[in-house]
Design a protein around this motif. Structure first.
Motif, PDB file in Angstrom:
ATOM      1  N   THR A  14       0.934  -1.440  -0.003  1.00  0.00           N
ATOM      2  CA  THR A  14      -0.026   0.058  -0.049  1.00  0.00           C
ATOM      3  C   THR A  14       0.902   1.167   0.130  1.00  0.00           C
ATOM      4  N   ASP A  15       0.481   2.176  -0.854  1.00  0.00           N
ATOM      5  CA  ASP A  15       1.152   3.579  -1.031  1.00  0.00           C
ATOM      6  C   ASP A  15       0.385   4.683  -0.622  1.00  0.00           C
ATOM      7  N   SER A  16       1.126   5.533  -0.185  1.00  0.00           N
ATOM      8  CA  SER A  16       0.220   6.664   0.072  1.00  0.00           C
ATOM      9  C   SER A  16      -0.478   7.583  -1.153  1.00  0.00           C
ATOM     10  N   HIS A  17       0.388   7.222  -2.249  1.00  0.00           N
ATOM     11  CA  HIS A  17      -0.186   7.686  -3.558  1.00  0.00           C
ATOM     12  C   HIS A  17      -1.176   6.936  -4.166  1.00  0.00           C
ATOM     13  N   ASP A  18      -1.815   6.169  -3.580  1.00  0.00           N
ATOM     14  CA  ASP A  18      -2.770   5.104  -3.996  1.00  0.00           C
ATOM     15  C   ASP A  18      -4.007   5.857  -4.074  1.00  0.00           C
ATOM     16  N   GLY A  19      -4.221   6.676  -3.098  1.00  0.00           N
ATOM     17  CA  GLY A  19      -5.521   7.632  -3.252  1.00  0.00           C
ATOM     18  C   GLY A  19      -6.605   6.650  -2.830  1.00  0.00           C
ATOM     19  N   TYR A  20      -7.697   6.586  -3.447  1.00  0.00           N
ATOM     20  CA  TYR A  20      -9.032   5.864  -3.059  1.00  0.00           C
ATOM     21  C   TYR A  20      -8.736   4.484  -3.555  1.00  0.00           C
ATOM     22  N   ARG A  21      -8.735   3.463  -2.898  1.00  0.00           N
ATOM     23  CA  ARG A  21      -8.360   2.225  -3.342  1.00  0.00           C
ATOM     24  C   ARG A  21      -9.757   1.191  -3.501  1.00  0.00           C
ATOM     25  N   VAL A  22      -9.737   0.667  -4.826  1.00  0.00           N
ATOM     26  CA  VAL A  22     -10.885   0.000  -5.213  1.00  0.00           C
ATOM     27  C   VAL A  22     -10.631  -1.461  -5.704  1.00  0.00           C
ATOM     28  N   LEU A  23     -11.091  -2.407  -4.883  1.00  0.00           N
ATOM     29  CA  LEU A  23     -10.763  -3.974  -5.351  1.00  0.00           C
ATOM     30  C   LEU A  23     -12.065  -4.055  -6.505  1.00  0.00           C
ATOM     31  N   VAL A  24     -11.524  -4.595  -7.818  1.00  0.00           N
ATOM     32  CA  VAL A  24     -12.343  -4.380  -8.941  1.00  0.00           C
ATOM     33  C   VAL A  24     -12.526  -6.010  -9.295  1.00  0.00           C
ATOM     34  N   ASP A  25     -12.178  -6.996  -8.325  1.00  0.00           N
ATOM     35  CA  ASP A  25     -12.342  -8.383  -8.702  1.00  0.00           C
ATOM     36  C   ASP A  25     -13.545  -8.788  -8.334  1.00  0.00           C
ATOM     37  N   ARG A  26     -14.406  -9.549  -8.555  1.00  0.00           N
ATOM     38  CA  ARG A  26     -15.510 -10.330  -8.242  1.00  0.00           C
ATOM     39  C   ARG A  26     -15.438 -11.188  -7.126  1.00  0.00           C
ATOM     40  N   LEU A  27     -14.300 -12.060  -7.169  1.00  0.00           N
ATOM     41  CA  LEU A  27     -13.802 -12.735  -5.778  1.00  0.00           C
ATOM     42  C   LEU A  27     -12.872 -12.198  -5.064  1.00  0.00           C
ATOM     43  N   TRP A  28     -12.975 -12.326  -3.717  1.00  0.00           N
ATOM     44  CA  TRP A  28     -11.929 -12.017  -2.917  1.00  0.00           C
ATOM     45  C   TRP A  28     -10.523 -12.632  -2.889  1.00  0.00           C
ATOM     46  N   PRO A  29      -9.455 -11.879  -3.193  1.00  0.00           N
ATOM     47  CA  PRO A  29      -7.993 -12.401  -3.268  1.00  0.00           C
ATOM     48  C   PRO A  29      -7.636 -13.525  -2.168  1.00  0.00           C
ATOM     49  N   ARG A  30      -7.270 -14.801  -2.761  1.00  0.00           N
ATOM     50  CA  ARG A  30      -6.930 -15.635  -1.866  1.00  0.00           C
ATOM     51  C   ARG A  30      -5.850 -15.335  -0.945  1.00  0.00           C
ATOM     52  N   GLY A  31      -6.010 -15.822   0.412  1.00  0.00           N
ATOM     53  CA  GLY A  31      -4.898 -15.733   1.373  1.00  0.00           C
ATOM     54  C   GLY A  31      -4.762 -14.144   1.630  1.00  0.00           C
ATOM     55  N   PHE A  32      -5.687 -13.546   1.643  1.00  0.00           N
ATOM     56  CA  PHE A  32      -5.630 -11.978   2.044  1.00  0.00           C
ATOM     57  C   PHE A  32      -6.651 -11.748   2.946  1.00  0.00           C
ATOM     58  N   THR A  33      -6.494 -10.755   4.190  1.00  0.00           N
ATOM     59  CA  THR A  33      -7.494 -10.485   4.827  1.00  0.00           C
ATOM     60  C   THR A  33      -8.103  -9.127   4.682  1.00  0.00           C
ATOM     61  N   LYS A  34      -9.307  -8.746   4.944  1.00  0.00           N
ATOM     62  CA  LYS A  34      -9.897  -7.535   4.584  1.00  0.00           C
ATOM     63  C   LYS A  34      -8.894  -6.270   5.258  1.00  0.00           C
ATOM     64  N   GLU A  35      -8.231  -6.641   6.749  1.00  0.00           N
ATOM     65  CA  GLU A  35      -7.545  -5.541   7.085  1.00  0.00           C
ATOM     66  C   GLU A  35      -6.085  -5.558   6.530  1.00  0.00           C
ATOM     67  N   LYS A  36      -5.420  -6.255   5.886  1.00  0.00           N
ATOM     68  CA  LYS A  36      -4.519  -6.275   5.229  1.00  0.00           C
ATOM     69  C   LYS A  36      -4.549  -5.796   3.707  1.00  0.00           C
ATOM     70  N   ALA A  37      -5.693  -5.666   3.122  1.00  0.00           N
ATOM     71  CA  ALA A  37      -6.232  -4.995   1.900  1.00  0.00           C
ATOM     72  C   ALA A  37      -5.969  -3.662   1.869  1.00  0.00           C
ATOM     73  N   HIS A  38      -6.427  -3.085   3.012  1.00  0.00           N
ATOM     74  CA  HIS A  38      -6.452  -1.622   2.910  1.00  0.00           C
ATOM     75  C   HIS A  38      -7.454  -1.012   1.635  1.00  0.00           C
ATOM     76  N   ILE A  39      -8.599  -1.509   1.451  1.00  0.00           N
ATOM     77  CA  ILE A  39      -9.455  -0.992   0.518  1.00  0.00           C
ATOM     78  C   ILE A  39     -10.499  -0.203   1.052  1.00  0.00           C
ATOM     79  N   ASP A  40     -10.955   0.754   0.172  1.00  0.00           N
ATOM     80  CA  ASP A  40     -11.940   1.878   0.481  1.00  0.00           C
ATOM     81  C   ASP A  40     -13.198   1.441  -0.134  1.00  0.00           C
ATOM     82  N   GLU A  41     -13.177   0.494  -1.153  1.00  0.00           N
ATOM     83  CA  GLU A  41     -14.336  -0.094  -1.660  1.00  0.00           C
ATOM     84  C   GLU A  41     -14.032  -1.196  -2.355  1.00  0.00           C
ATOM     85  N   TRP A  42     -15.119  -2.258  -2.529  1.00  0.00           N
ATOM     86  CA  TRP A  42     -14.900  -3.574  -3.179  1.00  0.00           C
ATOM     87  C   TRP A  42     -16.148  -3.337  -4.451  1.00  0.00           C
ATOM     88  N   ALA A  43     -15.795  -3.097  -5.797  1.00  0.00           N
ATOM     89  CA  ALA A  43     -16.708  -2.718  -6.624  1.00  0.00           C
ATOM     90  C   ALA A  43     -17.201  -3.976  -7.536  1.00  0.00           C
TER      91      ALA A  43
END
Length: 122
Positions: A14-43
């Motif tokens: 995660t980088d401070s230059h990422d801005g608003y972070r949006v996960l654009v996959d239909r399925l949640w990424p394997r082996g990744f927790t929601k806390e670790k993902a640092h997403i603002d939205e799951w579209a």
């Protein structure tokens, strides 16, 4: 205002230059927790449909067909407008995806489509 739209694998730092972070996959990424993902939205609504995703199956020879199918889905996606409206208020949007292949990811198609839509709105 049109946001700057970039893409990035969700597994990258995660980088401070990422801005608003949006996960654009239909399925949640394997082996990744929601806390670790640092997403603002799951579209999930603007990710490729299950049928299109399965037909593509990340086979590079099917890339051109996949792009056409996914762009048609985006063109007919009634929910896309609400995302465009909402994201306009963010100066930077980072579209996050899980696929390993950085050259054949739906996030590239979505990025191109969103930029076109924002340019067309002006």
């Amino acid at each position: 205002m049109r946001p700057d739209i970039s893409i990035k694998r969700i597994y990258e730092e995660t980088d401070s230059h990422d801005g608003y972070r949006v996960l654009v996959d239909r399925l949640w990424p394997r082996g990744f927790t929601k806390e670790k993902a640092h997403i603002d939205e799951w579209a999930t609504e603007i990710a490729p449909s299950t049928a299109t995703r399965l037909a593509y199956a990340h086979v590079p020879e099917r890339w051109d067909t996949f792009k056409i199918q996914y762009k048609n889905e985006l063109l007919n996606n009634e929910q896309l407008i609400s995302y465009l409206d909402k994201w306009e208020e963010h100066p930077i949007i980072t579209l996050l995806y899980a696929a390993k292949d950085k050259e054949h990811t739906h996030a590239l198609v979505l990025q191109e489509y969103l930029i076109f839509c924002y340019n067309f709105r002006k």
